[in-house]
Design an enzyme around this catalytic site. Structure first.
Site, short mmCIF file in Angstrom:
data_model
loop_
_atom_site.label_atom_id
_atom_site.label_comp_id
_atom_site.label_asym_id
_atom_site.label_seq_id
_atom_site.Cartn_x
_atom_site.Cartn_y
_atom_site.Cartn_z
N ASP A 1 0.87 -1.14 0.12
CA ASP A 1 0.01 0.04 0.01
C ASP A 1 0.89 1.11 0.00
O ASP A 1 1.45 1.68 1.08
CB ASP A 1 -0.73 0.09 1.09
CG ASP A 1 -2.11 -0.83 1.09
OD1 ASP A 1 -2.50 -1.65 2.00
OD2 ASP A 1 -2.72 -0.77 -0.07
N ASP B 1 -10.79 -4.71 -1.56
CA ASP B 1 -9.55 -4.09 -0.50
C ASP B 1 -10.21 -3.04 0.55
O ASP B 1 -10.72 -2.16 0.42
CB ASP B 1 -8.53 -3.35 -1.38
CG ASP B 1 -7.58 -2.90 -0.84
OD1 ASP B 1 -6.48 -2.32 -1.21
OD2 ASP B 1 -7.31 -3.31 0.75
C1 DX5 Z 1 -6.32 1.02 2.50
C2 DX5 Z 1 -5.23 -0.01 1.86
C3 DX5 Z 1 -6.06 -1.24 2.35
C4 DX5 Z 1 -5.75 -1.65 3.59
C5 DX5 Z 1 -6.06 -2.98 3.96
O1 DX5 Z 1 -6.06 2.28 1.95
O2 DX5 Z 1 -5.59 0.07 0.34
O3 DX5 Z 1 -5.11 -2.29 1.48
O4 DX5 Z 1 -4.41 -1.56 4.19
O5 DX5 Z 1 -6.18 -3.30 5.37
P1 DX5 Z 1 -7.19 -3.85 6.27
O6 DX5 Z 1 -7.50 -5.15 5.74
O7 DX5 Z 1 -6.60 -3.86 7.70
O8 DX5 Z 1 -8.51 -2.94 6.11
ZN ZN Z 2 -4.74 -1.50 -0.55
#
Ligand code: DX5
Ligand code: ZN
Length: 218
Positions: free
Chosen positions: A33, A178
């Site tokens: 990310d 996501d």
């Molecule tokens: C948010 C990111 C996601 C997030 C997912 O901007 O794109 O990939 O890190 O993490 P969780 O599963 O904790 O929501």
């Molecule tokens: Zn992400």
């Protein structure tokens, strides 16, 4: 269904051990990310660059790079260096379709798959005309910018609509979701038509990566 583990929440001090444990636990991808502090408030550029460097050298598990940045082309170029399996860019970061198509072309010419991500408020119809050029649609099920948020349930209908459009038009596009995905809601995403789900908190904070990934895959 495949699992792309977001490593946003991995602490630097024990990251090598965590990456090794995730690999042996069977994650299909490492989800990187990349946040520039402009497209979204957080800035993870240095950490994600460091992690991508490590991962590119120590594992064969593919990198699934998610760019949440304004200066898209410069980040495509810098993360291309880590031989990612996929680079996903945000529909909302493009000035127009032409710019978006240039980025898509550049990523494919450099031997990476290309994904387009849309935020929760962006209508799925906005990207129907570019589906034929891309490999994956990354449906944000939270507002991009940080991990540990709650899944926005309205986004599930978008996945269903997209899946219906892909099937009706005989397209070869994967659907990836996501944000806020866990053992309680993953079956909803699978039923809606997801091919891949990203999970960060749900996996990284669990005490048994292998068990959690196995349950997410069911
Ligand atoms: C948010 C990111 C996601 C997030 C997912 O901007 O794109 O990939 O890190 O993490 P969780 O599963 O904790 O929501
Ligand atoms: Zn992400």
């Amino acid at each position: 269904m495949e699992i792309s583990t977001s490593i946003l929440g991995v602490k630097e001090e024990n990251c090598m051990q965590v990456f090794y444990n995730l690999e042996t636990a069977g994650t299909d991808y490492f989800h990187i990310d990349v946040m520039d502090g402009k497209f979204v408030k957080n800035n993870t550029v240095n950490l994600m660059t460091k992690y991508s460097e490590y991962l590119n050298n120590i594992t064969n598990i593919p990198l699934d790079v998610h760019l949440m940045v304004n200066d898209v082309m410069s980040f495509i170029k810098s993360f291309m260096a880590f031989n990612p399996r996929n680079i996903t860019i945000h529909y909302e970061s493009a000035k127009n379709k032409e710019e978006l198509m240039n980025w898509i072309k550049y990523i494919k010419e450099n031997n990476s798959k290309v994904g387009i991500s849309i935020k929760p408020k962006t209508n799925i119809e906005e990207i129907y005309d570019i589906l034929q050029y891309i490999h994956t649609v990354l449906i944000m099920t939270v507002e991009p910018g940080k991990g540990g948020q709650k899944l926005i349930s309205e986004t599930i209908q978008k996945i269903k609509d997209l899946k219906q459009y892909i099937v009706k038009n005989n397209l070869e596009v994967d659907i990836e979701a996501d944000g806020g995905i866990n053992l309680e809601n993953v079956s909803l995403l699978k039923e809606a038509g997801c091919d891949i789900v990203v999970a960060g908190t749900c996996i990284i904070q669990s005490d048994n990566f292998k068990e959690t990934i196995k349950k997410l895959k069911l």
